[in-house]
Design a protein around this motif. Structure first.
Motif, short mmCIF file in Angstrom:
data_model
loop_
_atom_site.label_atom_id
_atom_site.label_comp_id
_atom_site.label_asym_id
_atom_site.label_seq_id
_atom_site.Cartn_x
_atom_site.Cartn_y
_atom_site.Cartn_z
N ARG A 7 12.59 -20.66 -49.82
CA ARG A 7 13.60 -21.70 -49.94
C ARG A 7 13.09 -23.07 -49.55
NH1 ARG A 7 19.24 -18.32 -49.52
NH2 ARG A 7 18.27 -16.39 -50.23
N ALA A 8 12.09 -23.12 -48.69
CA ALA A 8 11.48 -24.40 -48.37
C ALA A 8 10.62 -24.93 -49.52
CB ALA A 8 10.62 -24.27 -47.11
N ASN A 9 10.34 -24.07 -50.48
CA ASN A 9 9.50 -24.47 -51.61
C ASN A 9 10.25 -24.42 -52.94
OD1 ASN A 9 6.55 -24.83 -50.57
ND2 ASN A 9 7.39 -23.09 -49.44
N GLY A 10 11.57 -24.58 -52.87
CA GLY A 10 12.38 -24.72 -54.06
C GLY A 10 12.70 -23.44 -54.80
N LEU A 11 12.45 -22.30 -54.18
CA LEU A 11 12.76 -21.01 -54.80
C LEU A 11 14.09 -20.51 -54.24
CD1 LEU A 11 9.20 -19.46 -54.48
CD2 LEU A 11 10.19 -20.56 -56.49
N GLY A 12 14.98 -20.09 -55.11
CA GLY A 12 16.30 -19.67 -54.66
C GLY A 12 16.33 -18.22 -54.23
N PRO A 13 17.52 -17.70 -54.02
CA PRO A 13 17.68 -16.28 -53.65
C PRO A 13 17.05 -15.38 -54.69
CG PRO A 13 19.75 -17.47 -53.38
CD PRO A 13 18.82 -18.40 -54.10
N ASP A 47 -0.36 -16.19 -51.32
CA ASP A 47 -1.52 -16.45 -52.18
C ASP A 47 -1.23 -17.57 -53.16
OD1 ASP A 47 -3.13 -14.52 -51.01
OD2 ASP A 47 -2.62 -12.96 -52.46
N THR A 48 -0.02 -17.59 -53.69
CA THR A 48 0.35 -18.61 -54.67
C THR A 48 0.47 -20.00 -54.05
OG1 THR A 48 1.54 -17.00 -56.02
CG2 THR A 48 2.13 -19.31 -56.33
N LEU A 49 1.09 -20.08 -52.88
CA LEU A 49 1.39 -21.37 -52.27
C LEU A 49 0.24 -21.93 -51.44
CD1 LEU A 49 5.05 -20.70 -51.07
CD2 LEU A 49 4.33 -22.04 -53.05
N GLY A 50 -0.63 -21.06 -50.92
CA GLY A 50 -1.71 -21.53 -50.07
C GLY A 50 -1.27 -21.74 -48.63
N PRO A 51 -2.18 -22.21 -47.79
CA PRO A 51 -1.94 -22.23 -46.34
C PRO A 51 -1.09 -23.38 -45.82
CG PRO A 51 -4.13 -23.06 -46.81
CD PRO A 51 -3.57 -22.57 -48.12
N ASP A 52 -0.86 -24.41 -46.62
CA ASP A 52 -0.24 -25.63 -46.08
C ASP A 52 1.15 -25.90 -46.64
OD1 ASP A 52 -2.58 -26.26 -44.55
OD2 ASP A 52 -3.53 -26.90 -46.41
N ALA A 53 1.76 -24.92 -47.26
CA ALA A 53 3.11 -25.10 -47.80
C ALA A 53 4.14 -25.09 -46.66
CB ALA A 53 3.43 -24.00 -48.80
N PRO A 54 5.25 -25.78 -46.82
CA PRO A 54 6.26 -25.82 -45.76
C PRO A 54 7.06 -24.52 -45.69
CG PRO A 54 7.06 -26.99 -47.68
CD PRO A 54 5.62 -26.61 -47.98
N THR A 55 7.76 -24.35 -44.59
CA THR A 55 8.74 -23.27 -44.42
C THR A 55 10.01 -23.89 -43.86
OG1 THR A 55 8.34 -22.66 -42.11
CG2 THR A 55 6.78 -21.80 -43.75
N LEU A 56 11.06 -23.10 -43.76
CA LEU A 56 12.31 -23.63 -43.18
C LEU A 56 12.20 -23.90 -41.69
CD1 LEU A 56 15.10 -21.49 -44.91
CD2 LEU A 56 14.34 -23.80 -45.50
N LEU A 57 11.19 -23.33 -41.03
CA LEU A 57 11.03 -23.54 -39.59
C LEU A 57 10.27 -24.84 -39.36
CD1 LEU A 57 10.12 -19.91 -38.47
CD2 LEU A 57 12.34 -21.04 -38.47
N HIS A 58 10.85 -25.71 -38.58
CA HIS A 58 10.28 -27.04 -38.35
C HIS A 58 8.86 -26.95 -37.81
CE1 HIS A 58 10.11 -31.29 -37.48
NE2 HIS A 58 9.76 -31.01 -36.23
N PHE A 109 20.75 -15.19 -38.70
CA PHE A 109 19.49 -15.56 -38.07
C PHE A 109 19.34 -17.07 -37.90
CE2 PHE A 109 17.97 -11.26 -38.34
CZ PHE A 109 16.93 -11.21 -37.42
N GLY A 110 20.41 -17.81 -38.16
CA GLY A 110 20.39 -19.24 -37.88
C GLY A 110 19.96 -20.11 -39.04
N ARG A 111 19.83 -19.53 -40.24
CA ARG A 111 19.46 -20.34 -41.41
C ARG A 111 20.73 -20.76 -42.15
NH1 ARG A 111 15.55 -17.79 -38.41
NH2 ARG A 111 13.48 -18.00 -39.37
N ARG A 112 21.66 -21.33 -41.43
CA ARG A 112 22.99 -21.64 -41.96
C ARG A 112 22.92 -22.52 -43.20
NH1 ARG A 112 24.75 -23.80 -37.57
NH2 ARG A 112 25.87 -22.02 -36.73
N SER A 113 22.11 -23.56 -43.17
CA SER A 113 22.08 -24.51 -44.29
C SER A 113 21.44 -23.92 -45.54
CB SER A 113 21.33 -25.79 -43.88
OG SER A 113 19.99 -25.49 -43.55
N ALA A 114 20.63 -22.88 -45.38
CA ALA A 114 19.94 -22.28 -46.53
C ALA A 114 20.68 -21.09 -47.10
CB ALA A 114 18.53 -21.86 -46.12
N ALA A 115 21.64 -20.55 -46.37
CA ALA A 115 22.32 -19.31 -46.76
C ALA A 115 23.54 -19.61 -47.63
CB ALA A 115 22.73 -18.52 -45.52
#
Length: 202
Positions: A103-109, A6-17, A175-181
Motif C-alpha cells: 500500500r505504500a507503493n500504490g498497490l491496493g488490497p 525482488d520487484t521493488l528493490g531495497p529502497d522502496a517505502p513502507t507504511l511504517l515511518h 494493527f494500527g494501519r487505520r488510514s490504509a484499511a
C-alpha cells in the motif's frame, strides 16, 4: 512478499515511518532467526532498543538479496515452525507487513485471497482483537466480516462501535494501519471518535 521485495528493490517505502523494504526484510529475518533479539521486538524500553540495534546492524551489513533469500527459505527448525505459531502470530505478521509494502507503493488490497486464507484471517481477527484494542477504553467494540453476517463482540460498553470489512482489512485496522484499511466504522458519534482516536496494535 519475497517476489514483491525482488520487484521493488531495497529502497522502496513502507507504511511504517522510516522503514524501507530493506529494513522490513531485515526485521522479518531477525524475528525468525535471531533467538536473542527476536523476543525483544515485542518488549518496551532497553530490549526494544537492543532489537533495533540488531536490525540496524543487519540492514548495514547484509545485502538485500541475502535477506530476501533467507526469508524465502522460511524459518529454521524451532519455535517459528510450530503450526500454531505459523497460523496465528506469523500469519498476522507477514500479512500486515506485506500490506505495509504493497500500500505504500500504490498497490491496493489483494483480490486473490483464497476462501481458506480469508477464513484463517477471520479466526485471527477474533483471536487477537481484544489484545490489539486493549488501549481503547470506555467503548464497546464489535467486528463484522462484511457481507457474511459473521460478527464478534470484542468488548462490551454503554456505547458500542462496529468495525466492518473483510478479514484482512479488519486485521490491518486492529494493527494500527487505520488510514490504509478499508473498514466501515459505525456507532454513536462520541464512541466512534474514541475508536478513531484510540491506539490499536501491538
Amino acid at each position: 512478499m519475497c517476489d514483491l521485495f525482488d520487484t521493488l528493490g531495497p529502497d522502496a517505502p513502507t507504511l511504517l515511518h522510516g522503514w524501507t523494504t530493506r529494513k522490513m526484510a531485515a526485521h522479518l529475518v531477525l524475528r525468525e532467526r535471531d533467538p536473542i533479539a527476536a523476543p525483544c521486538l515485542v518488549l518496551p524500553g532497553p530490549p526494544a532498543r537492543f532489537a533495533e540495534r540488531r536490525t540496524s546492524d543487519m540492514v548495514e551489513h547484509r545485502e538485500f538479496g541475502w535477506l530476501v533469500t533467507r526469508l524465502r527459505c522460511g524459518p529454521p527448525l524451532g519455535f517459528f515452525r510450530v503450526p500454531w505459531v505459523r497460523s496465528f502470530p506469523s500469519l498476522n505478521e507477514f500479512f500486515v507487513h506485506h500490506e505495509d509494502v504493497r500500500r505504500a507503493n500504490g498497490l491496493g488490497p489483494r483480490a486473490d485471497l483464497t476462501p481458506a486464507m480469508q477464513a484463517a484471517l477471520w479466526r485471527n481477527v477474533q483471536r487477537g482483537s481484544r489484545y490489539l484494542s486493549r488501549r481503547v477504553r470506555g467503548v464497546g467494540l464489535d467486528i463484522a466480516w462484511q457481507g457474511t453476517g459473521l460478527r464478534h463482540t470484542v468488548r462490551t460498553g454503554q456505547a458500542t462501535v462496529e468495525l466492518a470489512g473483510s478479514p484482512g482489512e479488519l486485521l490491518l485496522y486492529l494493527f494500527g494501519r487505520r488510514s490504509a484499511a478499508t473498514v466501515e466504522v459505525s456507532g454513536p458519534a462520541a464512541a466512534v471518535a474514541a475508536i478513531q482516536e484510540g491506539r490499536f496494535g501491538m
